[in-house]
Motif scaffolding. Structure first.
Motif, PDB file in Angstrom:
ATOM      1  N   SER A  56       0.822  -1.197   0.000  1.00 47.17           N
ATOM      2  CA  SER A  56       0.000   0.000   0.000  1.00 47.17           C
ATOM      3  C   SER A  56       0.862   1.255   0.000  1.00 47.17           C
ATOM      4  CB  SER A  56      -0.910   0.006   1.224  1.00 47.17           C
ATOM      5  OG  SER A  56      -1.559   1.248   1.322  1.00 47.17           O
ATOM      6  N   ALA A  57       1.876   1.241   0.846  1.00 38.20           N
ATOM      7  CA  ALA A  57       2.739   2.424   0.973  1.00 38.20           C
ATOM      8  C   ALA A  57       3.528   2.670  -0.310  1.00 38.20           C
ATOM      9  CB  ALA A  57       3.689   2.239   2.156  1.00 38.20           C
ATOM     10  N   GLY A 113       4.027   3.018  -3.884  1.00 40.21           N
ATOM     11  CA  GLY A 113       3.101   3.220  -4.987  1.00 40.21           C
ATOM     12  C   GLY A 113       3.653   4.237  -5.961  1.00 40.21           C
ATOM     13  N   ILE A 114       2.743   4.792  -6.738  1.00 37.70           N
ATOM     14  CA  ILE A 114       3.158   5.816  -7.683  1.00 37.70           C
ATOM     15  C   ILE A 114       3.837   6.949  -6.916  1.00 37.70           C
ATOM     16  CG2 ILE A 114       2.305   7.374  -9.472  1.00 37.70           C
ATOM     17  CD1 ILE A 114      -0.036   5.470  -9.820  1.00 37.70           C
ATOM     18  N   GLY A 115       3.420   7.107  -5.661  1.00 37.60           N
ATOM     19  CA  GLY A 115       4.038   8.124  -4.819  1.00 37.60           C
ATOM     20  C   GLY A 115       5.542   7.964  -4.692  1.00 37.60           C
ATOM     21  N   ASN A 116       6.030   6.744  -4.654  1.00 36.82           N
ATOM     22  CA  ASN A 116       7.471   6.523  -4.502  1.00 36.82           C
ATOM     23  C   ASN A 116       8.228   6.686  -5.806  1.00 36.82           C
ATOM     24  OD1 ASN A 116       5.873   4.880  -2.573  1.00 36.82           O
ATOM     25  ND2 ASN A 116       7.885   4.553  -1.666  1.00 36.82           N
ATOM     26  N   TYR A 153      -6.065   8.154  -8.720  1.00 39.99           N
ATOM     27  CA  TYR A 153      -4.958   7.186  -8.738  1.00 39.99           C
ATOM     28  C   TYR A 153      -5.150   6.168  -9.850  1.00 39.99           C
ATOM     29  CZ  TYR A 153      -1.121   4.980  -6.130  1.00 39.99           C
ATOM     30  OH  TYR A 153       0.096   4.505  -5.724  1.00 39.99           O
ATOM     31  N   PHE A 197       1.503  10.978   2.454  1.00 41.11           N
ATOM     32  CA  PHE A 197       0.957  10.309   1.276  1.00 41.11           C
ATOM     33  C   PHE A 197       1.645   8.967   1.067  1.00 41.11           C
ATOM     34  CE2 PHE A 197       0.712   9.472  -3.298  1.00 41.11           C
ATOM     35  CZ  PHE A 197      -0.636   9.671  -3.532  1.00 41.11           C
ATOM     36  N   THR A 198       2.960   8.965   1.194  1.00 40.43           N
ATOM     37  CA  THR A 198       3.707   7.761   0.866  1.00 40.43           C
ATOM     38  C   THR A 198       3.450   6.645   1.873  1.00 40.43           C
ATOM     39  OG1 THR A 198       5.860   6.934   0.141  1.00 40.43           O
ATOM     40  CG2 THR A 198       5.846   8.330   2.089  1.00 40.43           C
ATOM     41  N   SER A 250       0.580   6.103   3.177  1.00 42.03           N
ATOM     42  CA  SER A 250      -0.848   5.767   3.061  1.00 42.03           C
ATOM     43  C   SER A 250      -1.644   6.064   4.318  1.00 42.03           C
ATOM     44  CB  SER A 250      -1.047   4.281   2.726  1.00 42.03           C
ATOM     45  OG  SER A 250      -0.387   3.912   1.572  1.00 42.03           O
ATOM     46  N   ALA A 281      -6.326   7.812   5.057  1.00 39.97           N
ATOM     47  CA  ALA A 281      -7.434   7.318   4.248  1.00 39.97           C
ATOM     48  C   ALA A 281      -8.054   6.061   4.847  1.00 39.97           C
ATOM     49  CB  ALA A 281      -6.970   7.050   2.812  1.00 39.97           C
ATOM     50  N   VAL A 295      -6.734   3.306   5.247  1.00 43.56           N
ATOM     51  CA  VAL A 295      -6.173   2.088   4.664  1.00 43.56           C
ATOM     52  C   VAL A 295      -5.427   1.269   5.728  1.00 43.56           C
ATOM     53  CG1 VAL A 295      -4.306   1.291   3.186  1.00 43.56           C
ATOM     54  CG2 VAL A 295      -5.977   2.900   2.290  1.00 43.56           C
ATOM     55  N   SER A 317      -1.109  -0.479  -4.244  1.00 43.89           N
ATOM     56  CA  SER A 317      -1.688   0.642  -3.489  1.00 43.89           C
ATOM     57  C   SER A 317      -3.174   0.777  -3.773  1.00 43.89           C
ATOM     58  CB  SER A 317      -0.993   1.954  -3.860  1.00 43.89           C
ATOM     59  OG  SER A 317       0.363   1.891  -3.562  1.00 43.89           O
ATOM     60  N   SER A 376      -5.335  -1.483  -1.781  1.00 39.63           N
ATOM     61  CA  SER A 376      -5.575  -1.102  -0.387  1.00 39.63           C
ATOM     62  C   SER A 376      -6.648  -0.015  -0.294  1.00 39.63           C
ATOM     63  CB  SER A 376      -4.276  -0.642   0.277  1.00 39.63           C
ATOM     64  OG  SER A 376      -3.859   0.606  -0.232  1.00 39.63           O
ATOM     65  N   LEU A 377      -6.658   0.892  -1.266  1.00 40.18           N
ATOM     66  CA  LEU A 377      -7.669   1.955  -1.259  1.00 40.18           C
ATOM     67  C   LEU A 377      -9.050   1.380  -1.548  1.00 40.18           C
ATOM     68  CD1 LEU A 377      -5.544   4.547  -3.221  1.00 40.18           C
ATOM     69  CD2 LEU A 377      -6.547   4.972  -0.972  1.00 40.18           C
ATOM     70  N   LEU A 415      -6.621  13.713   3.141  1.00 40.11           N
ATOM     71  CA  LEU A 415      -5.714  12.860   3.918  1.00 40.11           C
ATOM     72  C   LEU A 415      -5.304  13.556   5.214  1.00 40.11           C
ATOM     73  CD1 LEU A 415      -3.418  11.413   1.092  1.00 40.11           C
ATOM     74  CD2 LEU A 415      -5.187  10.215   2.369  1.00 40.11           C
TER      75      LEU A 415
HETATM   76  N1  PHE Z   1       1.072   5.431  -0.576  1.00 36.36           N
HETATM   77  C1  PHE Z   1       0.602   5.399  -1.910  1.00 36.36           C
HETATM   78  C2  PHE Z   1       1.700   5.865  -2.841  1.00 36.36           C
HETATM   79  O1  PHE Z   1       2.719   6.297  -2.414  1.00 36.36           O
HETATM   80  C3  PHE Z   1      -0.609   6.249  -2.126  1.00 36.36           C
HETATM   81  C4  PHE Z   1      -1.693   6.073  -1.137  1.00 36.36           C
HETATM   82  C5  PHE Z   1      -2.129   7.143  -0.374  1.00 36.36           C
HETATM   83  C6  PHE Z   1      -2.277   4.843  -0.966  1.00 36.36           C
HETATM   84  C7  PHE Z   1      -3.100   6.998   0.575  1.00 36.36           C
HETATM   85  C8  PHE Z   1      -3.261   4.666  -0.004  1.00 36.36           C
HETATM   86  C9  PHE Z   1      -3.667   5.754   0.772  1.00 36.36           C
HETATM   87  O2  PHE Z   1       1.540   5.825  -4.040  1.00 36.36           O
END
Ligand code: PHE
Length: 465
Positions: free
Chosen positions: A19-20, A22-25, A101, A220-221, A223, A226, A228, A315, A318-319, A372
């Protein structure tokens, strides 16, 4: 009916890492780093992960494991019906985030295909402009959503746990391979020095902006906000150290972000592409363009976008699970029907975001961050001021000696320090857009919060403080 649960401890950890990570990383993190002065940003980000992200993560874990319920049910069970809206905000945040997302997930799938066929090699700029919004984007968003739904449909242990146990190690192995390859490119050193040496002057001149961006990314990274992580922790059926698990999760997540930077910056520098120009879309374009100019471009492109696809899917899963858990726990809906219902909802919201650039930008830039932040604020204040000793007891259950020693400082941090900090950074991102002075607004919010906290403390003498 017995409630779903994880089969193994490592299964829970990998699902949370999935979950953590994701596209965020692999997309947002390197892009923010580039935009905010390279390593100066990195440093603040690491600090905030430890001081804000991990305590916040534990704040969600504690509620989820204690209540063994979806976010709305959890707040109601532990605090009474009046607290349901707090869980509702987290649930809403999960809907907001997945709505844009999954559009980005669709883009990534398109790039994965395009890497195999070479579709974007001649004109990366035009390729992105042709796929970003419109009916094509809707189509790929739907494919991405169906993949997500299929995993959630299969269940917590046989779907999510199984899938992420394969995906997360896959992401790490492939990224290590890519980073090693990137290091062999000519001029890789230029990328490393941009990424890893701190520009103190830049940091000083832009401290508030850099700090706000770093704090937002740290949340955000991981998660948080939300519901989750709350929901995932609700599927734990034995008491293990949440603090230890949270630290491992944050550590692995940070590792993946760092690795992504070690791939992206050497690639950009070796081809003389300036990083940090033109926002998020540009990184997609310039990176894809860079792949196209390198030997073995198809292999590299497929590997890289394969990693991003896996990260995005784990990710999104998990959402998607948050509203599904809500329907299952609160309304007694069966998992297949809940999956179908939630899928239909996201089909609609994601399609609108895929058709309207302005709505997409609004969701991705402003609403998601705000939702968030408010979602996490609710979790932290609830832990600190409503649960108090109960939260501490839940934290301590299964914890080792070091973690126990950190219990009280943790509770103090999430009850008092973090809320003030979050209010400040959350508002600063809004006020930057509106052009209002940040320190003034921050002080105001701090004062209001302090009064609120004082009232809460007076009304709840049995609380920990
Ligand atoms: N953590 C995920 C990412 O880095 C994004 C995310 C945010 C997922 C909030 C779940 C809840 O891409």
């Amino acid at each position: 009916m017995t409630r779903a649960s994880w089969r193994t401890r490592i299964g829970f950890i990998l699902a949370a890492v999935g979950s953590a990570v994701g596209i965020g990383n692999v997309w947002r993190f390197p892009w923010l780093t580039a935009e905010n002065g390279g390593a100066a940003f990195l440093l603040l980000y690491l600090l905030f992960v430890v001081l804000v992200g991990v305590p916040g993560l534990l704040g969600e874990f504690v509620i989820g494991r204690r209540a063994r319920s979806d976010p709305i049910g959890a707040f109601a069970k532990l605090g009474g019906r009046n607290w349901r809206p707090m869980g509702g905000i987290a649930l809403l945040a999960s809907v907001v985030v997945l709505s844009f997302y999954s559009v980005v997930g669709g883009w990534v799938l398109r790039y994965l295909l395009g890497s195999a066929t070479g579709a974007y090699f001649d004109a990366p700029q035009q390729f992105f402009a042709a796929i970003d919004y419109g009916l094509g984007a809707v189509g790929f968003h739907i494919v991405f959503l169906l993949l997500t739904a299929a995993v959630v449909y299969a269940g917590v242990d046989r779907g999510i746990e199984l899938a992420t146990t394969v995906m997360v190690p896959g992401i790490i192995v492939l990224l290590v391979g890519l980073a090693a390859w990137a290091g062999s490119l000519p001029n890789a050193a230029g990328g490393y020095s941009f990424y890893l040496s701190v520009d103190w002057g830049y940091l000083q001149a832009n401290f508030v902006d850099v700090a706000a961006a770093a704090a937002g990314q740290a949340l955000f990274t991981l998660s948080v906000g939300a519901g989750v992580m709350l929901t995932y922790a609700s599927y734990l059926d034995e008491d293990r150290s949440l603090a230890a698990d949270g630290t491992i999760i944050a550590g692995l997540n940070t590792l993946v972000g760092l690795l992504a930077g070690l791939v992206i910056f050497p690639v950009l520098f070796s081809l003389g592409v300036p990083p940090g120009q033109g926002g998020p879309g540009a990184l997609f374009i310039s990176l894809a363009g860079a792949f196209a100019d390198l030997p073995y471009s198809r292999v590299i492109g497929v590997t890289f976008f394969g990693v991003v696809t896996l990260a995005a899917l784990s990710s999104a899963i998990s959402l998607f699970e948050v509203p599904v858990a809500y329907l299952v726990d609160e309304w007694g809906v069966s998992r297949p029907w809940a999956t179908a219902g939630v899928g239909t909802l996201f089909l609609a919201t994601g399609s609108i975001a895929a058709l309207s650039q302005s709505l997409f930008t609004l969701l991705a830039d402003t609403v998601a961050n705000l939702a968030l932040t408010v979602g996490l604020l609710g979790v932290l204040l609830f832990d600190g001021w409503v649960l108090g000793r109960v939260a501490l007891a839940e934290y301590e259950s299964g914890a080792g000696r070091l973690a126990r020693a950190l219990g009280r400082p943790w509770l103090y941090a999430i009850a008092v320090v973090l809320p003030v900090f979050l209010a400040f950074t959350g508002l600063s991102s809004v006020t930057t857009t509106l052009g209002v002075s940040v320190p003034a607004v921050g002080l105001l919010v701090g004062a209001v919060l302090a009064v609120g906290v004082a009232i809460a403390a007076l009304r709840r003498p049995e609380s920990v403080f």
